[in-house]
Design an enzyme around this catalytic site. Sequence first.
Site, PDB file in Angstrom:
ATOM      1  N   GLY A  32     -66.763  39.748   4.909  1.00  0.00           N
ATOM      2  CA  GLY A  32     -65.658  39.005   4.103  1.00  0.00           C
ATOM      3  C   GLY A  32     -65.742  38.753   2.645  1.00  0.00           C
ATOM      4  N   GLU A  46     -74.710  44.699  10.473  1.00  0.00           N
ATOM      5  CA  GLU A  46     -73.343  43.971   9.487  1.00  0.00           C
ATOM      6  C   GLU A  46     -74.536  43.122   8.288  1.00  0.00           C
ATOM      7  OE1 GLU A  46     -69.517  42.962  11.225  1.00  0.00           O
ATOM      8  OE2 GLU A  46     -70.774  41.240  11.817  1.00  0.00           O
ATOM      9  N   SER A 101     -66.702  44.302   5.682  1.00  0.00           N
ATOM     10  CA  SER A 101     -65.466  44.622   4.581  1.00  0.00           C
ATOM     11  C   SER A 101     -65.342  46.152   4.812  1.00  0.00           C
ATOM     12  CB  SER A 101     -65.927  44.311   3.122  1.00  0.00           C
ATOM     13  OG  SER A 101     -66.142  43.168   2.803  1.00  0.00           O
ATOM     14  N   HIS A 151     -73.623  36.954  15.630  1.00  0.00           N
ATOM     15  CA  HIS A 151     -72.951  37.240  14.365  1.00  0.00           C
ATOM     16  C   HIS A 151     -73.753  36.396  13.470  1.00  0.00           C
ATOM     17  CE1 HIS A 151     -69.776  37.364  11.456  1.00  0.00           C
ATOM     18  NE2 HIS A 151     -69.426  38.328  12.249  1.00  0.00           N
ATOM     19  N   ASN A 209     -62.898  41.672  15.163  1.00  0.00           N
ATOM     20  CA  ASN A 209     -63.454  40.326  15.275  1.00  0.00           C
ATOM     21  C   ASN A 209     -62.390  39.449  14.529  1.00  0.00           C
ATOM     22  OD1 ASN A 209     -64.873  37.918  15.309  1.00  0.00           O
ATOM     23  ND2 ASN A 209     -66.281  38.539  13.815  1.00  0.00           N
ATOM     24  N   GLU A 220     -72.141  34.792  10.920  1.00  0.00           N
ATOM     25  CA  GLU A 220     -71.779  33.455  10.922  1.00  0.00           C
ATOM     26  C   GLU A 220     -72.539  32.473  11.941  1.00  0.00           C
ATOM     27  OE1 GLU A 220     -67.637  34.629  10.977  1.00  0.00           O
ATOM     28  OE2 GLU A 220     -68.041  35.587   8.895  1.00  0.00           O
ATOM     29  N   LYS A 241     -62.462  36.282  14.728  1.00  0.00           N
ATOM     30  CA  LYS A 241     -63.219  34.994  14.416  1.00  0.00           C
ATOM     31  C   LYS A 241     -62.295  33.721  14.521  1.00  0.00           C
ATOM     32  CE  LYS A 241     -65.595  37.502  10.702  1.00  0.00           C
ATOM     33  NZ  LYS A 241     -65.921  37.665   9.539  1.00  0.00           N
TER      34      LYS A 241
HETATM   35  P1  PGA Z   1     -65.212  41.415   7.666  1.00  0.00           P
HETATM   36  O1  PGA Z   1     -65.679  40.867   8.713  1.00  0.00           O
HETATM   37  O2  PGA Z   1     -64.670  42.851   7.981  1.00  0.00           O
HETATM   38  O3  PGA Z   1     -63.957  40.569   7.333  1.00  0.00           O
HETATM   39  O4  PGA Z   1     -66.059  41.580   6.454  1.00  0.00           O
HETATM   40  C1  PGA Z   1     -66.867  41.462   9.631  1.00  0.00           C
HETATM   41  C2  PGA Z   1     -67.309  40.804  10.510  1.00  0.00           C
HETATM   42  O5  PGA Z   1     -67.782  39.560  10.300  1.00  0.00           O
HETATM   43  O6  PGA Z   1     -67.489  41.083  11.805  1.00  0.00           O
END
Ligand code: PGA
Length: 256
Positions: free
Chosen positions: A178, A172, A218, A102, A10, A104, A12
């Site tokens: 993140g 998630e 992560s 997602h 992903n 976010e 982003k």
């Molecule tokens: P990350 O993000 O691996 O940077 O924690 C995962 C995601 O948001 O899909």
Amino acid sequence: MKRVKMLAGNWKMNKLNRELAGFFATFFESVGWYRDETISDRIDVLFAVPATLMAQAVPLAEPNGVRIAAQNIHWESAGAFTGEISLPMITEAGVTATLIGHSERRQYFAETDETVSRKTKAALNADVMPIVCIGETLDQREAGLTQEVVSRQVKAALEGIEDPKDLVLAYEPVWAIGTGRSATAAQAQEVHAEIRQLLRAKYGQSIGSSIRVLYGGSATPSNIEDLLSQKDIDGALVGGASLKPDDFAKMVRAGL
Ligand code: PGA
């Protein structure tokens, strides 16, 4: 029922078109993709990219059996929705999958269980693979609400869907995204097992056992093997580490 593992990047809001050729060349080389024709049968690899990158990413990825996905879509196919992107638009660009819900988007862009459900139905109707994201916040986990929240999100996303086709779920935990603080493999497995139960209850043993549930938050080259060794973890949705071709290649290799 054997589920093919999936490693999904992903990106982003990252990367420009001029970086794509170099990224994919390094990634495929680092996986050893061209040296082993069987790799694309043994693992599903996918990148969810910003809309501006789709048209250029598709010809670099798809001929090698790697999918390009959108990060979000609207449920209507056209109309007065400034700033949105529709399923016919992404499929025209050669995109065959999309993230939906997602955290976010739930957190910053007012995505709700209801919009997630509409988008999931629209994607399935358009034969676009939905990768539906669910997960609890830190407050919810600390209040002992993880199971309740995840179960509500899964049920809402799948409501009214009789045939889930190639739908994928991504668990998630919001506190792990993140932050460098991944869920432990055991913490993730516990939630994945509950999701698996829900899927079997809704779709029966056979279909319920065939739907893939990815872990995200992560995930890195150092914890991926542990995560993938869990019975109900069928792959990973990877943010930060998917921006680095060598790191993501290591993670794909771990899934082989
Ligand atoms: P990350 O993000 O691996 O940077 O924690 C995962 C995601 O948001 O899909």
